[in-house]
Design a protein around this motif. Sequence first.
Motif, short mmCIF file in Angstrom:
data_model
loop_
_atom_site.label_atom_id
_atom_site.label_comp_id
_atom_site.label_asym_id
_atom_site.label_seq_id
_atom_site.Cartn_x
_atom_site.Cartn_y
_atom_site.Cartn_z
N LEU A 1 0.84 -1.21 0.00
CA LEU A 1 0.00 0.00 0.00
C LEU A 1 0.87 1.26 0.00
N ALA A 2 1.95 1.21 0.77
CA ALA A 2 2.84 2.36 0.87
C ALA A 2 3.54 2.65 -0.45
N ALA A 3 3.67 1.62 -1.30
CA ALA A 3 4.35 1.78 -2.59
C ALA A 3 3.41 2.26 -3.69
N MET A 4 2.12 2.42 -3.38
CA MET A 4 1.16 2.88 -4.38
C MET A 4 1.34 4.36 -4.68
N PRO A 5 0.86 4.83 -5.83
CA PRO A 5 1.01 6.24 -6.18
C PRO A 5 0.42 7.20 -5.14
N ASP A 6 -0.67 6.81 -4.49
CA ASP A 6 -1.29 7.63 -3.45
C ASP A 6 -1.44 6.79 -2.19
N PRO A 7 -0.35 6.62 -1.45
CA PRO A 7 -0.39 5.73 -0.28
C PRO A 7 -1.37 6.18 0.80
N GLU A 8 -1.54 7.49 0.95
CA GLU A 8 -2.48 7.98 1.96
C GLU A 8 -3.90 7.50 1.65
N ASN A 9 -4.29 7.59 0.40
CA ASN A 9 -5.61 7.10 0.00
C ASN A 9 -5.69 5.59 0.10
N ALA A 10 -4.61 4.90 -0.24
CA ALA A 10 -4.59 3.44 -0.19
C ALA A 10 -4.82 2.94 1.23
N PHE A 11 -4.17 3.59 2.21
CA PHE A 11 -4.38 3.19 3.60
C PHE A 11 -5.78 3.56 4.09
N ALA A 12 -6.26 4.73 3.67
CA ALA A 12 -7.59 5.16 4.08
C ALA A 12 -8.66 4.24 3.51
N ARG A 13 -8.41 3.69 2.32
CA ARG A 13 -9.39 2.84 1.65
C ARG A 13 -9.08 1.36 1.82
N ARG A 14 -8.20 1.00 2.73
CA ARG A 14 -7.88 -0.42 2.92
C ARG A 14 -9.16 -1.21 3.17
N GLY A 15 -9.34 -2.25 2.37
CA GLY A 15 -10.59 -3.00 2.38
C GLY A 15 -11.34 -2.83 1.09
N ALA A 16 -10.99 -1.79 0.31
CA ALA A 16 -11.57 -1.62 -1.02
C ALA A 16 -11.00 -2.67 -1.96
N GLU A 17 -11.67 -2.90 -3.07
CA GLU A 17 -11.25 -3.95 -4.01
C GLU A 17 -9.81 -3.80 -4.44
N PHE A 18 -9.36 -2.58 -4.71
CA PHE A 18 -8.01 -2.39 -5.23
C PHE A 18 -6.92 -2.62 -4.19
N THR A 19 -7.31 -2.82 -2.92
CA THR A 19 -6.32 -3.11 -1.88
C THR A 19 -6.18 -4.60 -1.60
N PHE A 20 -6.73 -5.42 -2.50
CA PHE A 20 -6.59 -6.87 -2.43
C PHE A 20 -5.83 -7.39 -3.64
N ASP A 21 -5.21 -8.55 -3.47
CA ASP A 21 -4.50 -9.20 -4.58
C ASP A 21 -5.47 -10.17 -5.26
N GLY A 22 -6.30 -9.63 -6.13
CA GLY A 22 -7.29 -10.45 -6.81
C GLY A 22 -6.68 -11.51 -7.71
N ALA A 23 -5.53 -11.21 -8.31
CA ALA A 23 -4.87 -12.18 -9.19
C ALA A 23 -4.41 -13.40 -8.41
N ALA A 24 -3.86 -13.17 -7.21
CA ALA A 24 -3.40 -14.30 -6.38
C ALA A 24 -4.58 -15.13 -5.93
N PHE A 25 -5.68 -14.47 -5.55
CA PHE A 25 -6.88 -15.19 -5.14
C PHE A 25 -7.40 -16.05 -6.29
N THR A 26 -7.46 -15.49 -7.48
CA THR A 26 -7.95 -16.23 -8.64
C THR A 26 -7.07 -17.42 -8.96
N ALA A 27 -5.76 -17.25 -8.83
CA ALA A 27 -4.83 -18.35 -9.10
C ALA A 27 -5.07 -19.51 -8.14
N ILE A 28 -5.38 -19.20 -6.88
CA ILE A 28 -5.66 -20.25 -5.90
C ILE A 28 -6.95 -20.98 -6.27
N VAL A 29 -7.97 -20.23 -6.64
CA VAL A 29 -9.25 -20.83 -7.03
C VAL A 29 -9.05 -21.75 -8.23
#
Length: 213
Positions: free
Chosen positions: A53-81
Amino acid sequence: MRKTHLAHAVALGLNKKAGISLRDSRGDTDTDGSQDVAIAVPMDGFHLTRAQLAAMPDPENAFARRGAEFTFDGAAFTAIVESLREPINKDLPSLKLPAFDHAVKDPVADQIVVGPRQRIVVFEGNYVCLNKLPWSRAASPEYMDERWFVEVDFAVARKRLIRRHIAAGIVVNEEEAAKRADENDLLNGTEIVNNKVSPIDETIVSQEDASWK
């Protein structure tokens, strides 16, 4: 009744039906070597780490929005499924999945073990039915046998979120909890409700029920 309670209740019921006692999600075996046939797996372990999250272009927003879809690793989840669709055989290795550790506020690898016999996997999480790639691929009939949706009134959800945020120590008071619910959680909820895959096989209306533990 929340989605987490429902997922574990379904896994428990399936294991009882199979005549096997429920153990925790770490894949322990009984003394006779048998394993549960069903397991509930939360998608919380696929949170992006705080470092990511800290490495994102807008880390302050990323931390504030933690739990939003873009703060998850959807690709890793899909690979497991996708990997869980491999043919079952006795030599199939156990699959190790991450879990979210609230003490460190980050996911921790290899905390949940899906054994070779545990091929009824009940995934639960906010975005498992989201009609947006890569989540929609994981939710497709090719990989998910059924898609269930737990429906909850937003006013009820807001009250629950305020209590949960305070109890978890995410905020220090009700005012901050309400702000987080309004500016993050309920925004996510709107996206989830308005953009779920179709068809949904079962819709369960969440209600307050003291008998649910």
